[in-house]
Design an enzyme around this catalytic site. Structure first.
Site, PDB file in Angstrom:
ATOM      1  CG  LEU A   1      -0.800   2.083  -4.906  1.00 40.68           C
ATOM      2  CD1 LEU A   1      -0.894   3.457  -4.260  1.00 40.68           C
ATOM      3  CD2 LEU A   1       0.454   1.369  -4.446  1.00 40.68           C
ATOM      4  CG  ASP A   2      -6.091  -3.601  -1.788  1.00 37.92           C
ATOM      5  OD1 ASP A   2      -7.116  -3.581  -2.475  1.00 37.92           O
ATOM      6  OD2 ASP A   2      -6.065  -3.920  -0.587  1.00 37.92           O
ATOM      7  CE  LYS A   3     -11.615   1.293  -1.004  1.00 39.74           C
ATOM      8  NZ  LYS A   3     -11.839   1.343   0.472  1.00 39.74           N
TER       9      LYS A   3
ATOM     10  CB  VAL B   1       1.260  -1.668  -2.475  1.00 34.59           C
ATOM     11  CG1 VAL B   1       1.316  -1.620  -0.949  1.00 34.59           C
ATOM     12  CG2 VAL B   1       2.529  -1.087  -3.070  1.00 34.59           C
TER      13      VAL B   1
ATOM     14  CB  THR C   1      -2.805   0.001   0.385  1.00 36.72           C
ATOM     15  OG1 THR C   1      -2.680  -1.417   0.471  1.00 36.72           O
ATOM     16  CG2 THR C   1      -1.597   0.564  -0.339  1.00 36.72           C
TER      17      THR C   1
END
Length: 609
Positions: free
Chosen positions: A308-310, A504, A313
């Site tokens: 996951l990107d931060k 993501v 997201t």
């Protein structure tokens, strides 16, 4: 694979075959020989249509079980089993009609999205209103949106209050209100009074146009499992012909061979898989997760690791004010008013957040004058006769004769950013901002694990200390910070040792990693074009919950497809063996196979629920 007789042709062929059977029985009252002629004649239109489709498929390099259907009809006619041939024709044409119905239901949600495209809009021009094709609309055009109309392009409300039904885009059932200067998305329906809006993008670049392109791409795709079914079709064809030939050879009864061919027409493997896959894609689109193709749905059911990107997201994707720390004698709201007034001349994302926060507090902003901006560092200008400087701490310090923004920084947490402000040459305070974590971040990560994700890694371009804080709060398996786009790709590649990877993200910098993952997920159809193009799944809403549901739908759809195939093939093979042994005559075999087809198709449609 089976040819789908287009438009109404399948209905006409069904009618011919059904009337032929009835007419044949009626003709028996006139002459015992006449029914065979009637049944043979009414079989021919279906057989000719089928042979034409087989020829087209062969020219395209496809060999499917249409051949078995043709063989069964031809062989039945040759040995005088004209009633069996007519029943096979009816069952085959009926199967096409049933498959058309099933595919139509399966594609319903995606087709509904495409069907909502506007073709014209009422544009203000030369003091009046002119109906204008949406292709001619340009940014800056002022449009009237009447009650019940679908917004043709993205824009901002310029007059009135927009009450919009966005359910076709986001799956959210309740209408939303948009005030003046707030964004209104194309594809939404005006459920309130007439309002005016100003177009911000041409139709070709609008949110809805992007969604339509994604839907069309999804409808044209073919799942690996469907392609695998095509390969199995050849195996099934060979097994069928060998079994039919063996039944004829060992029994000396050609009727047994015909019965075997009849029972093998058509095949649940070819019908059930695409119906279940398309049903899953359609069901997912309904809840705001647009899966680009059947291959993506299959891969989604297999992923075990999520990267996951931060920003955007796990966080909201835009900075918010958390604190305003002002120098003694200066009110925090006044400091914010001065900074926001000056920031009206800037396009920086933090400037936008400052302006929105000031307006939300009811502060009256004024237009800045004598503005000079150092891109990426800060800007200065005159507000109400005061020389105001806004920007990073170093920039503001260099423009100030006294004070230091560092004196206001006590107690700041990782991830918080500082906008420093100086007034008339003296540092006047700082505005503390942060991109806050989504309120439901932890619960959504827990839901991802419940949906089959075994390992979750955070990959961000943000500082490592910020990323480490997220790892502690959200109980992540790993967290990597200070990453460049190519380093995010490396993280995705490294995570493959734990299983297929889902990535993501929402920005241009995420596009390479999205493309490298087994399933790339782009946050929001309004995200960057690069991320949406690189992703295999696009979330039409700015939240992760549809992804969790899409994972569940993928698992269920794939399970239903396999179940339909195994049950259908098992029943078909059992029927073929019974026919080869002489226990199942051709006519009864055709009826049995049609019952099998009905069972597997309606079982596959369960993926819609």
């Amino acid at each position: 694979m089976f040819a789908v007789l287009r438009n109404h042709s399948s209905q006409i062929l069904v009618a011919i075959a059904a009337l032929g059977i009835a007419a044949g029985f009626a003709a028996n009252l006139i002459s015992p020989e006449l029914p065979r002629i009637v049944w043979s004649v009414t079989t021919l239109p279906v057989l000719l249509a089928l042979l034409l489709q087989i020829w087209r498929s062969l020219r395209a390099g496809d060999v499917g079980l249409d051949v078995v259907a043709a063989l069964s009809m031809v062989s039945a006619l040759l040995i005088g089993e004209s009633l069996a041939a007519n029943v096979v024709a009816l069952m085959y044409a009926g199967g096409q009609l049933l498959e058309d119905f099933a595919s139509g239901r399966a594609r319903r949600e995606m087709t509904a999205l495409i069907g909502r495209v506007s073709h014209s809009a009422m544009r203000y021009q030369d003091g009046g209103l002119v109906e204008t094709p949406i292709a001619a609309l340009q940014p800056g055009d002022r449009l009237m949106i009447r009650h019940g109309e679908v917004l043709p392009v993205d824009g901002k409300v310029s007059q009135g209050v927009a009450v919009l039904d966005q359910s076709a885009l986001t799956g959210e059932p309740l209408p939303v209100q948009r005030q003046v200067d707030e964004e209104a998305l194309s594809g939404s329906t005006n459920t309130g009074p007439t309002f005016d809006m100003v177009a911000t993008r041409p139709a070709s670049e609008s949110t809805y146009a992007a969604i339509v392109r994604l839907v069309q791409s999804a409808q044209e795709s073919k799942a690996p499992m469907t392609r695998l079914a095509d390969r199995y079709a050849m195996v099934f064809l060979i097994v069928t012909v060998v079994l039919a030939a063996a039944a004829w050879y060992f029994s000396g009864d050609a009727r047994r061979a015909v019965a075997v061919l009849v029972v093998a027409t058509p095949c649940p493997l070819i019908i059930a898989v695409p119906v279940a896959i398309i049903s899953g894609m359609s069901r997912s689109a309904r809840i705001g997760a647009l899966i680009k193709g059947g291959d993506v749905l299959e891969a989604l059911a297999q992923v075990r690791t999520a990267v996951l990107d931060k920003t955007g997201t796990l966080t909201r994707g835009y900075p918010e004010i958390e604190d305003v720390r002002s120098a003694p004698g200066r009110a925090p709201d006044e400091l914010l008013r001065l900074a926001a007034s000056l920031d009206q001349a800037s396009t920086h994302v933090m400037a936008t957040s400052l302006i929105e926060a000031a307006k939300a507090r009811g502060l009256q902003l004024v237009l800045p004058t004598s503005v000079a901006e150092d891109a990426g560092a800060g800007l200065e200008g005159v507000i109400d006769g005061h020389r105001v400087v806004v920007g990073g701490s170093g920039y503001v310090r260099s423009k100030s004769a006294s004070g230091d923004p560092a004196t206001f920084r006590d107690g700041l947490k990782p991830g918080q950013a500082v906008v420093a402000v100086a007034v008339d040459g003296a540092v006047a305070g700082i505005i503390v901002m942060a991109d806050p974590m989504r309120d439901d971040a932890q619960s959504l990560l827990d839901s991802l694990r419940q949906a089959g994700i075994k390992r979750i890694t955070l990959a961000s371009g943000d500082r490592q200390d910020v990323v480490d804080e997220f790892r502690r709060e959200l109980h992540l398996d790993d967290a990597r910070g200070d990453l460049t786009p190519d380093q995010k790709v490396a993280v995705v590649s490294a995570e493959r040792e734990h299983g297929p990877v889902l990535m993501v993200g929402d920005g241009v910098n995420d596009a390479p990693a999205l493309a490298a993952a087994d399933v790339g997920v782009a946050m929001g159809a309004r995200g960057t074009a690069a991320s949406s193009e690189a992703a295999g799944l696009v979330l039409l809403v700015d939240k992760l919950s549809p992804l969790v549901e899409a994972l569940k739908i993928a698992h269920r759809s794939l399970g239903i497809a396999k179940q339909s195939v195994f049950v259908g093939l098992g029943l078909s093979f059992a029927g073929m063996i019974a026919a080869a042994l002489g226990y199942l005559p051709p006519v009864q075999g055709a009826l049995l196979q049609e019952a099998i087809d009905i069972i597997v198709i309606f079982n596959a449609l369960r993926a819609l629920r």
